[in-house]
Design a protein around this motif. Sequence first.
Motif, PDB file in Angstrom:
ATOM      1  N   GLY A 133     -26.071   6.106 -59.942  1.00 15.06           N
ATOM      2  CA  GLY A 133     -24.788   6.805 -60.027  1.00 15.06           C
ATOM      3  C   GLY A 133     -24.495   7.687 -58.832  1.00 15.06           C
ATOM      4  N   LEU A 134     -25.120   7.386 -57.693  1.00 16.10           N
ATOM      5  CA  LEU A 134     -24.922   8.177 -56.483  1.00 16.10           C
ATOM      6  C   LEU A 134     -24.090   7.374 -55.488  1.00 16.10           C
ATOM      7  CD1 LEU A 134     -28.556   9.577 -55.976  1.00 16.10           C
ATOM      8  CD2 LEU A 134     -26.632  10.664 -57.152  1.00 16.10           C
ATOM      9  N   PRO A 135     -22.880   7.830 -55.146  1.00 18.67           N
ATOM     10  CA  PRO A 135     -22.032   7.081 -54.220  1.00 18.67           C
ATOM     11  C   PRO A 135     -22.517   7.179 -52.778  1.00 18.67           C
ATOM     12  CG  PRO A 135     -20.967   9.135 -54.843  1.00 18.67           C
ATOM     13  CD  PRO A 135     -22.221   9.040 -55.667  1.00 18.67           C
ATOM     14  N   LEU A 136     -22.259   6.145 -52.008  1.00 19.28           N
ATOM     15  CA  LEU A 136     -22.611   6.152 -50.594  1.00 19.28           C
ATOM     16  C   LEU A 136     -21.718   7.126 -49.833  1.00 19.28           C
ATOM     17  CD1 LEU A 136     -22.999   2.369 -49.668  1.00 19.28           C
ATOM     18  CD2 LEU A 136     -24.740   3.933 -50.523  1.00 19.28           C
ATOM     19  N   LEU A 137     -22.274   7.750 -48.806  1.00 18.63           N
ATOM     20  CA  LEU A 137     -21.461   8.541 -47.886  1.00 18.63           C
ATOM     21  C   LEU A 137     -20.637   7.618 -46.992  1.00 18.63           C
ATOM     22  CD1 LEU A 137     -20.693  11.280 -46.547  1.00 18.63           C
ATOM     23  CD2 LEU A 137     -22.640  10.940 -45.017  1.00 18.63           C
ATOM     24  N   ALA A 138     -21.230   6.514 -46.568  1.00 22.62           N
ATOM     25  CA  ALA A 138     -20.539   5.580 -45.670  1.00 22.62           C
ATOM     26  C   ALA A 138     -19.355   4.945 -46.386  1.00 22.62           C
ATOM     27  CB  ALA A 138     -21.505   4.504 -45.186  1.00 22.62           C
ATOM     28  N   GLN A 139     -18.154   5.157 -45.835  1.00 19.04           N
ATOM     29  CA  GLN A 139     -16.953   4.562 -46.424  1.00 19.04           C
ATOM     30  C   GLN A 139     -16.840   3.085 -46.063  1.00 19.04           C
ATOM     31  OE1 GLN A 139     -13.472   7.010 -45.619  1.00 19.04           O
ATOM     32  NE2 GLN A 139     -14.687   8.875 -45.820  1.00 19.04           N
ATOM     33  N   SER A 140     -17.509   2.682 -44.984  1.00 17.02           N
ATOM     34  CA  SER A 140     -17.594   1.285 -44.576  1.00 17.02           C
ATOM     35  C   SER A 140     -18.793   1.160 -43.646  1.00 17.02           C
ATOM     36  CB  SER A 140     -16.318   0.843 -43.846  1.00 17.02           C
ATOM     37  OG  SER A 140     -16.196   1.523 -42.597  1.00 17.02           O
ATOM     38  N   HIS A 141     -19.193  -0.060 -43.307  1.00 18.18           N
ATOM     39  CA  HIS A 141     -20.263  -0.303 -42.348  1.00 18.18           C
ATOM     40  C   HIS A 141     -21.547   0.485 -42.654  1.00 18.18           C
ATOM     41  CE1 HIS A 141     -16.465  -1.225 -40.226  1.00 18.18           C
ATOM     42  NE2 HIS A 141     -17.153  -2.148 -39.602  1.00 18.18           N
ATOM     43  N   PRO A 142     -22.090   0.375 -43.872  1.00 18.96           N
ATOM     44  CA  PRO A 142     -23.347   1.098 -44.156  1.00 18.96           C
ATOM     45  C   PRO A 142     -24.485   0.595 -43.287  1.00 18.96           C
ATOM     46  CG  PRO A 142     -22.846  -0.458 -45.916  1.00 18.96           C
ATOM     47  CD  PRO A 142     -21.645  -0.439 -45.025  1.00 18.96           C
ATOM     48  N   SER A 143     -25.335   1.514 -42.918  1.00 19.33           N
ATOM     49  CA  SER A 143     -26.440   1.232 -42.005  1.00 19.33           C
ATOM     50  C   SER A 143     -27.521   0.387 -42.663  1.00 19.33           C
ATOM     51  CB  SER A 143     -27.043   2.557 -41.536  1.00 19.33           C
ATOM     52  OG  SER A 143     -28.238   2.348 -40.839  1.00 19.33           O
ATOM     53  N   GLN A 144     -28.222  -0.387 -41.835  1.00 23.58           N
ATOM     54  CA  GLN A 144     -29.417  -1.086 -42.291  1.00 23.58           C
ATOM     55  C   GLN A 144     -30.675  -0.264 -42.045  1.00 23.58           C
ATOM     56  OE1 GLN A 144     -27.676  -5.596 -41.460  1.00 23.58           O
ATOM     57  NE2 GLN A 144     -29.624  -5.032 -40.541  1.00 23.58           N
ATOM     58  N   ALA A 145     -30.538   0.874 -41.371  1.00 23.25           N
ATOM     59  CA  ALA A 145     -31.697   1.709 -41.047  1.00 23.25           C
ATOM     60  C   ALA A 145     -31.941   2.775 -42.110  1.00 23.25           C
ATOM     61  CB  ALA A 145     -31.506   2.377 -39.689  1.00 23.25           C
ATOM     62  N   LEU A 146     -30.878   3.284 -42.691  1.00 26.16           N
ATOM     63  CA  LEU A 146     -31.001   4.312 -43.717  1.00 26.16           C
ATOM     64  C   LEU A 146     -29.777   4.282 -44.604  1.00 26.16           C
ATOM     65  CD1 LEU A 146     -29.960   7.838 -42.550  1.00 26.16           C
ATOM     66  CD2 LEU A 146     -29.667   5.886 -41.055  1.00 26.16           C
ATOM     67  N   THR A 147     -29.919   4.859 -45.775  1.00 24.61           N
ATOM     68  CA  THR A 147     -28.809   4.959 -46.716  1.00 24.61           C
ATOM     69  C   THR A 147     -28.587   6.433 -47.035  1.00 24.61           C
ATOM     70  OG1 THR A 147     -29.261   2.782 -47.671  1.00 24.61           O
ATOM     71  CG2 THR A 147     -27.980   4.326 -49.018  1.00 24.61           C
ATOM     72  N   ALA A 148     -27.358   6.900 -46.801  1.00 25.53           N
ATOM     73  CA  ALA A 148     -26.994   8.283 -47.114  1.00 25.53           C
ATOM     74  C   ALA A 148     -26.155   8.277 -48.388  1.00 25.53           C
ATOM     75  CB  ALA A 148     -26.214   8.899 -45.967  1.00 25.53           C
ATOM     76  N   VAL A 149     -26.580   9.053 -49.374  1.00 23.34           N
ATOM     77  CA  VAL A 149     -25.859   9.085 -50.647  1.00 23.34           C
ATOM     78  C   VAL A 149     -25.411  10.508 -50.955  1.00 23.34           C
ATOM     79  CG1 VAL A 149     -27.014   7.063 -51.614  1.00 23.34           C
ATOM     80  CG2 VAL A 149     -28.004   9.319 -51.986  1.00 23.34           C
ATOM     81  N   ARG A 150     -24.235  10.584 -51.562  1.00 25.12           N
ATOM     82  CA  ARG A 150     -23.710  11.884 -51.995  1.00 25.12           C
ATOM     83  C   ARG A 150     -24.399  12.313 -53.289  1.00 25.12           C
ATOM     84  NH1 ARG A 150     -19.250  13.640 -49.383  1.00 25.12           N
ATOM     85  NH2 ARG A 150     -18.076  12.141 -48.123  1.00 25.12           N
ATOM     86  N   LEU A 151     -24.609  13.620 -53.412  1.00 18.85           N
ATOM     87  CA  LEU A 151     -25.219  14.181 -54.611  1.00 18.85           C
ATOM     88  C   LEU A 151     -24.155  14.868 -55.461  1.00 18.85           C
ATOM     89  CD1 LEU A 151     -28.392  15.692 -52.893  1.00 18.85           C
ATOM     90  CD2 LEU A 151     -28.249  13.583 -54.235  1.00 18.85           C
ATOM     91  N   PRO A 152     -24.420  15.037 -56.757  1.00 19.91           N
ATOM     92  CA  PRO A 152     -23.456  15.762 -57.594  1.00 19.91           C
ATOM     93  C   PRO A 152     -23.194  17.158 -57.037  1.00 19.91           C
ATOM     94  CG  PRO A 152     -25.168  14.722 -58.930  1.00 19.91           C
ATOM     95  CD  PRO A 152     -25.594  14.576 -57.509  1.00 19.91           C
ATOM     96  N   ASP A 153     -21.972  17.640 -57.204  1.00 24.11           N
ATOM     97  CA  ASP A 153     -21.600  18.959 -56.677  1.00 24.11           C
ATOM     98  C   ASP A 153     -22.510  20.059 -57.208  1.00 24.11           C
ATOM     99  OD1 ASP A 153     -19.555  17.801 -55.275  1.00 24.11           O
ATOM    100  OD2 ASP A 153     -18.002  18.255 -56.762  1.00 24.11           O
TER     101      ASP A 153
END
Length: 381
Positions: free
Chosen positions: A285-305
Motif C-alpha cells: 500500500g505504498l505508492p511510488l514517488l516516481a510519477q513515470s520512468h521508475p528506476s531499475q537501481a532503486l525504488t523510492a516509495v512514499r510513506l503515510p503522512d
Amino acid sequence: MRENPFVKPRLFCPGPTPVPLEISTAGLQTNVYHRTDAFRQIVLDCRRLLQPFFGSAEAPLILSSSGTGALEAALVNLTDVGDKILVINGGKFGERWEKLGQAYQCKVIRYTIPWGTAPDAAVVKKHLQDNPDCKAVFFQGNETSTGVAYPVKELAAAIRSVSDALIVVDAVSSLVAQLIEMDNWDLDAVVAGSQKGFGIPPGLSFVSLSKRAWTQLSKRPKFYFDLAKEKSGQDKGETAWTPATTLIFSLKAALETLSALGPKGCDEYHARMAKACRNAAEAIGLPLLAQSHPSQALTAVRLPDSMDGSALVKTCRDRYGAIFAGGQDQLKGKIIRIAHLGLVDHLDLIGAIAALEMGLHNLGYSHALGSGTAAAMRTLA
C-alpha cells in the motif's frame, strides 16, 4: 562490534552496495607496486572489461575518487570559464551538476523539474534552441534521490536534433543496472562509480569520453583530474597518480563476474528485481514517488503522512539489520529508498521487503504482514 550479535547489517541503500566475499578477498593483495608490468596489465584488463558496460569503442579511464570526482573531472575537462551549459535538475544529483557548473564559473542554464518526475525531451530541445551557443548538457542516467530513471536515449536524440552540444551523463547509480550505449545513443561523456552497480567498495570512479569529446577538451588549468594526461598513461596501463590498487584487484574480479551476463543480461536482471520491488510496494500500500520512468537501481516509495520515515529507517536498521536510505531535503522523513542495485540476489531482495514490512508493522502501519514479500516472491518466481 555489533550491539546485537544476531542482527547482521545488510545494505539496501543505493550505494555502497553489498560486496560479495570473492570480490572482497580479491582486494586483500596489499603488497603491490603499481609501476610494474603485471599491474599495468590488470589496469588494461579492467578498462577492456568496463568498455561493454559503457557501450563505447573508447576504453573508460579509471580514477581513484568517489563518483563526484568523476563528475568534476568531466565538467573541468569539457568546459571553460564562461561556457554556457544546460543542467537538468530533478533532485540532489542534478543539483550537484548545477553546483559544479557554478563552482567552475560556467553560465548555468537550469531546467528544473519537480522531484519524482522525468525531464521532457521537448523542453530540453527548446532550451537549446533558445541557447544555440550551449557548450554541453549535463543530466542523470538515474536520479538517485527520487528513484527516477531519465530517458537517456530519448533526451540524447532530442539534443542532437538541434545542437552539437556535448552530452554528459551521470550514470554513477545507473550503470550495470540500466543499459547505456554511448556510441549508439551519441553520448559524449558517461561517468560511473565503483560502489554502485559494480559491487565493490567506494573509491574508484570511471569516465568514458567520445571521440568528439576528446577533440574538445578545455583549456582550463588542471592537475589531478587531467584526463588527457590520464589517457596517455592508461592506454599503456599506467595511471598518472598512485591508484587504489586493492580496489582495482576487486574491480577485476567484479567485472569478470558481471561479464558472464553482459550489459543486456545485467539490465534484464535489474529490471526484474525492480519490478518485484514495485509489486511489493503496491501490495503493502505504498505508492511510488516516481510519477513515470521508475528506476531499475532503486525504488523510492512514499510513506503515510503519519509515519516518520527517519524512524522507520532506524527501526529497520537497528532491529533487522536492513540499511535503507531515507529522503533528502523536502523528502526527508517522507519516503524510503530501497536499492536493488549491484550484486544482490533474489533472497536479498525478499529479505529487504520482509524487513521493511516488519519495520512498518512495528511503527503501527496496518497491512497484511507478508503481502509485500509474497508479491515479490511471485514476481521473482
